[in-house]
Design a protein around this motif. Structure first.
Motif, short mmCIF file in Angstrom:
data_model
loop_
_atom_site.label_atom_id
_atom_site.label_comp_id
_atom_site.label_asym_id
_atom_site.label_seq_id
_atom_site.Cartn_x
_atom_site.Cartn_y
_atom_site.Cartn_z
N ARG A 58 -2.03 -10.16 2.87
CA ARG A 58 -1.33 -9.39 3.89
C ARG A 58 -1.05 -7.97 3.43
O ARG A 58 -0.65 -7.74 2.29
N THR A 59 -1.24 -7.02 4.34
CA THR A 59 -0.91 -5.61 4.08
C THR A 59 0.07 -5.04 5.09
O THR A 59 0.71 -4.02 4.83
N GLY A 60 0.17 -5.67 6.25
CA GLY A 60 1.02 -5.14 7.32
C GLY A 60 0.40 -3.99 8.07
O GLY A 60 1.04 -3.38 8.93
N VAL A 61 -0.87 -3.66 7.77
CA VAL A 61 -1.51 -2.49 8.37
C VAL A 61 -2.39 -2.89 9.55
O VAL A 61 -3.15 -3.86 9.46
N ASP A 62 -2.27 -2.16 10.64
CA ASP A 62 -3.14 -2.33 11.80
C ASP A 62 -4.36 -1.45 11.59
O ASP A 62 -4.28 -0.22 11.68
N LEU A 63 -5.50 -2.07 11.28
CA LEU A 63 -6.69 -1.30 10.93
C LEU A 63 -7.19 -0.45 12.09
O LEU A 63 -7.68 0.67 11.88
N ILE A 120 0.86 -1.19 0.00
CA ILE A 120 0.00 0.00 0.00
C ILE A 120 0.89 1.23 0.00
O ILE A 120 1.74 1.41 0.88
N TYR A 121 0.72 2.04 -1.01
CA TYR A 121 1.49 3.28 -1.17
C TYR A 121 0.58 4.41 -0.67
O TYR A 121 -0.32 4.88 -1.37
N GLU A 122 0.80 4.81 0.56
CA GLU A 122 -0.07 5.78 1.24
C GLU A 122 0.23 7.20 0.73
O GLU A 122 1.37 7.66 0.79
N ARG A 149 3.79 10.11 11.26
CA ARG A 149 4.24 9.19 12.32
C ARG A 149 3.12 8.24 12.74
O ARG A 149 3.36 7.06 13.02
N ARG A 150 1.90 8.72 12.78
CA ARG A 150 0.75 7.85 13.11
C ARG A 150 0.55 6.80 12.02
O ARG A 150 0.24 5.64 12.33
N ALA A 157 0.80 2.71 12.32
CA ALA A 157 -0.26 1.81 11.87
C ALA A 157 0.26 0.74 10.92
O ALA A 157 -0.51 -0.12 10.48
N GLY A 158 1.54 0.78 10.59
CA GLY A 158 2.15 -0.27 9.77
C GLY A 158 2.38 0.07 8.32
O GLY A 158 2.86 -0.77 7.56
N LEU A 159 2.07 1.30 7.91
CA LEU A 159 2.32 1.67 6.52
C LEU A 159 3.81 1.93 6.32
O LEU A 159 4.43 2.67 7.08
N ARG A 160 4.36 1.32 5.28
CA ARG A 160 5.81 1.36 5.08
C ARG A 160 6.23 2.13 3.84
O ARG A 160 7.41 2.23 3.54
#
Length: 311
Positions: free
Chosen positions: A275-280, A18-20, A44-45, A49-52
């Motif tokens: 898998r996304t690695g994101v904490d929803l 996911i490219y935030e 930072r938030r 939340a797991g966005l890389r």
């Protein structure tokens, strides 16, 4: 918090990137000017939340996009050498100078498949935009920076109307061939539908750009972004641009509304067992916090449903 039941669909990838784009594309069109420290906290938030991969800001002229006038100040407070990739959009050589001064390691360029946006956004034609980007990309690669290319107006244009697939492929391939490592296909005004997405990805494949180097950048103007993401996923794309809370819109494009909401994308992917690695939970908290700063509700359907059920 409620979660979807997960069912794996054969042929789909086990994980996606996911490219935030919330801090850059998400905020750039907001009328409420977000203070610099809140922008830093937003990034930072999102990291927590797991966005890389988080596109942090843009070195565009401040009088064009006042919301991002503090790009250097935001970057100065972030760890650009950490595990999270923090790309920055640069429009030209001067933008690259500022990015290099700030210590940026990943940049993005933003081109157009149509004359209308090329003139509105870049003050160039489709052909002359490549002359502007060529030295930027060459110098960036010479400095060891990674370059992503966006091609906008891939599915429709408010000035031109429908955009021929061959026209999009030609512009996108020319941008990529300047030296980019990834090409993001933009549904800038949100008019794409799933079969159109599949056809465009297939046409790029025939031109030598497979789904491994493509990303999808979807807007939700007509409520089609999530179904279009699913179509791209089935066509082999594994990188998706999205914006926390569905923030976004192009300041140079009439009618462009918010991006695909990251929460909605994560919910669908979790339901597919991807898998996304994101904490929803943390992502929803972050988008709710930002909506409070902006003084309006989030556009994310998943966020609205989850926060309503928590009341």
């Amino acid at each position: 918090m409620t979660r979807p039941q997960a069912f794996r669909e054969p042929g789909l990838p086990e994980a996606v990137t996911i490219y935030e784009v919330g801090p850059r594309d998400g905020l750039q069109n907001e009328k409420v000017v977000v203070p610099t420290q809140d922008k830093v906290d937003f990034v930072r938030r999102l990291m927590a939340a797991g966005l890389r991969t988080i596109e942090v800001t843009s070195f565009v002229r401040p009088d064009w996009v006042p919301q991002l006038a503090d790009a250097a100040e935001v970057l100065a407070q972030l760890d650009l050498d950490g595990a999270t990739r923090m790309p920055v959009l640069v429009p030209n050589d001067r933008g690259l100078d500022r990015a290099v001064e700030a210590g940026v390691r990943w940049i993005a360029i933003f081109g157009s498949a149509t004359e209308g946006l090329a003139r509105a956004n870049l003050n160039r034609t489709v052909d002359t935009q490549f002359d502007m980007f060529r030295p930027v990309v060459a110098r960036a690669r010479g400095l060891g920076l990674d370059v992503r290319a966006y091609v906008s107006m891939c599915f429709g244009d408010p000035w031109q109307g429908p955009v021929p697939i061959a026209q999009v492929v030609e512009a996108g391939k020319r941008l990529f061939d300047l030296g980019a490592t990834q090409l993001s296909l933009g549904d800038t005004i949100g008019v794409a539908t799933p079969a159109h997405v599949t056809e465009l990805i297939g046409a790029f494949g025939e031109a030598g750009l497979g789904p491994d180097v493509l990303a999808m950048h979807l807007h939700d103007t007509y409520g089609q972004a999530l179904s279009n993401a699913y179509a791209a996923l089935r066509a082999g794309v594994t990188t998706f641009d999205s914006s926390a809370g569905g923030l976004g819109g192009c300041p140079f494009t009439p009618g462009a509304t918010g991006n695909l909401a990251t929460e909605d994308l994560v919910w669908m992917l979790e339901g597919l067992g991807i898998r996304t690695g994101v904490d929803l939970d943390l992502l929803v908290e972050t988008s709710t916090w930002m909506a409070g700063l902006l003084g309006r509700p989030s556009e994310s359907r998943v966020l609205r449903a989850l926060t309503a059920s928590a009341v």
